[in-house]
Design an enzyme around this catalytic site. Structure first.
Site, PDB file in Angstrom:
ATOM      1  N   GLU A  18       0.827  -1.210   0.000  1.00  0.00           N
ATOM      2  CA  GLU A  18       0.000   0.000   0.000  1.00  0.00           C
ATOM      3  C   GLU A  18       0.860   1.258   0.000  1.00  0.00           C
ATOM      4  O   GLU A  18       2.091   1.193  -0.002  1.00  0.00           O
ATOM      5  CB  GLU A  18      -0.949   0.008   1.217  1.00  0.00           C
ATOM      6  CG  GLU A  18      -2.019  -1.061   1.182  1.00  0.00           C
ATOM      7  CD  GLU A  18      -3.291  -0.645   1.885  1.00  0.00           C
ATOM      8  OE1 GLU A  18      -3.494   0.558   2.134  1.00  0.00           O
ATOM      9  OE2 GLU A  18      -4.101  -1.540   2.199  1.00  0.00           O
ATOM     10  N   GLU A 121      -7.222  -7.021  12.523  1.00  0.00           N
ATOM     11  CA  GLU A 121      -8.186  -7.920  11.889  1.00  0.00           C
ATOM     12  C   GLU A 121      -8.057  -9.355  12.401  1.00  0.00           C
ATOM     13  O   GLU A 121      -6.939  -9.854  12.589  1.00  0.00           O
ATOM     14  CB  GLU A 121      -8.000  -7.906  10.372  1.00  0.00           C
ATOM     15  CG  GLU A 121      -8.363  -6.576   9.734  1.00  0.00           C
ATOM     16  CD  GLU A 121      -8.028  -6.541   8.263  1.00  0.00           C
ATOM     17  OE1 GLU A 121      -8.939  -6.357   7.441  1.00  0.00           O
ATOM     18  OE2 GLU A 121      -6.836  -6.688   7.954  1.00  0.00           O
ATOM     19  N   ASN A 154      -9.453   4.414   5.880  1.00  0.00           N
ATOM     20  CA  ASN A 154      -8.780   4.031   4.638  1.00  0.00           C
ATOM     21  C   ASN A 154      -8.518   5.219   3.736  1.00  0.00           C
ATOM     22  O   ASN A 154      -8.017   6.237   4.202  1.00  0.00           O
ATOM     23  CB  ASN A 154      -9.564   2.920   3.932  1.00  0.00           C
ATOM     24  CG  ASN A 154      -8.687   1.739   3.599  1.00  0.00           C
ATOM     25  OD1 ASN A 154      -7.556   1.895   3.139  1.00  0.00           O
ATOM     26  ND2 ASN A 154      -9.189   0.537   3.824  1.00  0.00           N
ATOM     27  N   ASP A 204     -11.352   0.826  -0.612  1.00  0.00           N
ATOM     28  CA  ASP A 204     -10.074   0.759   0.111  1.00  0.00           C
ATOM     29  C   ASP A 204      -9.289   2.051  -0.139  1.00  0.00           C
ATOM     30  O   ASP A 204      -9.678   3.116   0.297  1.00  0.00           O
ATOM     31  CB  ASP A 204      -9.307  -0.482  -0.361  1.00  0.00           C
ATOM     32  CG  ASP A 204      -8.209  -0.903   0.595  1.00  0.00           C
ATOM     33  OD1 ASP A 204      -7.427  -0.025   1.014  1.00  0.00           O
ATOM     34  OD2 ASP A 204      -8.101  -2.096   0.914  1.00  0.00           O
TER      35      ASP A 204
END
Length: 331
Positions: A18, A121, A154, A204
């Protein structure tokens, strides 16, 4: 924008890659591997990436005006000196929560670092909800919390006139807009400008193009959506799986003889085929043998029905995949 070409430039095998940022001073592309716990720098000259391993999930990277970088590391804003591979904590957030981490972050046009948090998560997109917040790190190293009750903080970016802040809380399935004060960094008047359908998957990361349109990557959806923030309309959808199929160079499938014949006895049907149709002499004796041995006939019938699949090719399993200049942090 009717035709878009997509090319993979860095094949580094990230777990969760990312935060792409172009470092003009170094002529390199920065990005992070969140769960791989590393910051990467890819050179278009060598087409190789260097990486610095870290001690916690690193979710975003930003340029620093004084040189080197600032990152969001665990629940910390931290400075990163590349050559020395030295990380120095600037400040920490969510001190009252033991199970959160930063996620996406970017520097605004005035040099402030916006970044949000989320709960760790349990599995992808499954987590304890309403644990995240949105923060800003200011040049004087102070931190402001804008709001909490966030699921997965996000994608974020700013309009070309710097008057609107765009933001995604993934599990809301919404792209939101705020009025933005460039002088103070304050945000307000939150509203939804685009609501994703469930079949579009989870919004996202996000960026804005030179025409003021938003590009939203859809997690677990294999696509990127281009939106008009003024009209709230979807302008274009890039299906990533389609692009992969279109651009993939197909190689002839090689027959693995060891695999096919390794099961030995279970490929007796192929031997039978050769004997029956290629040689009448063997056919006569084989037929005689079947008449004598009822038990063998029974076994052969089972093999024939269960193991015909090696005679046919298996389906091909496709590999699933899932302007980057940014302002510098004024430090």
């Amino acid at each position: 924008m009717s035709s878009v070409s997509i090319e993979c430039v860095a094949r580094e095998g990230c777990r969760i890659g990312e935060s792409p940022v172009w470092d003009e001073r170094e002529g390199a592309l920065l990005y992070v591997d969140i769960t791989g716990r590393k910051v990467c720098r890819w050179s278009p000259v060598t087409r190789q990436a260097q990486a610095i391993a870290l001690d916690a999930p690193v979710s975003s990277v930003a340029l620093r005006q004084s040189g080197d970088y600032v990152i969001t590391l665990g629940t910390r804003f931290a400075a990163l000196k590349w050559k020395e591979e030295l990380v120095t904590t600037i400040t920490q957030v969510d001190k009252d929560k033991a199970n959160t981490r930063f996620n996406d972050g970017k520097v605004d046009p005035a040099g402030r670092y916006f970044a949000g948090t989320m709960a760790e998560e349990i599995r992808p997109a499954v987590l304890e909800r309403r644990q995240g917040s949105l923060y800003t790190l200011f040049p004087d190293l102070s931190v402001v919390k804008h709001f909490d009750q966030v699921d997965i903080s996000n994608g974020l970016d700013w309009s070309l006139d710097h008057r609107t802040f765009f933001y995604i809380d993934s599990l809301s399935y919404s792209v939101d807009a705020f009025d933005y004060d460039l002088q103070t960094g304050k945000i307000g008047n939150r509203r939804s400008i685009y609501k994703l359908e469930k079949e579009e998957s989870i919004p996202d990361g996000m960026c804005i193009d030179t025409q003021g349109k938003l590009w939203v990557a859809c997690y677990d959806g294999g696509r990127v959506i281009r939106l008009d923030p003024e009209t709230g309309k979807s302008l274009q959808k890039m299906d990533w799986n389609f692009v992969l199929k279109k651009n993939k160079t197909k190689k002839p499938k090689r027959r693995n003889k060891n695999k096919e014949w390794g099961v030995g006895f279970f490929h007796l049907t192929e031997i039978v085929y050769l004997l029956l149709f290629k040689n009448c002499f063997f056919f006569f004796f084989f037929f005689l043998f079947l008449i004598i041995s009822n038990s063998f006939m029974s076994l052969l019938s089972k093999i024939t029905f269960v193991n015909m699949s090696p005679l046919f090719p298996a389906s091909v399993v496709l590999e699933k995949i899932k302007s980057l200049r940014r302002p510098s942090l004024c430090l």
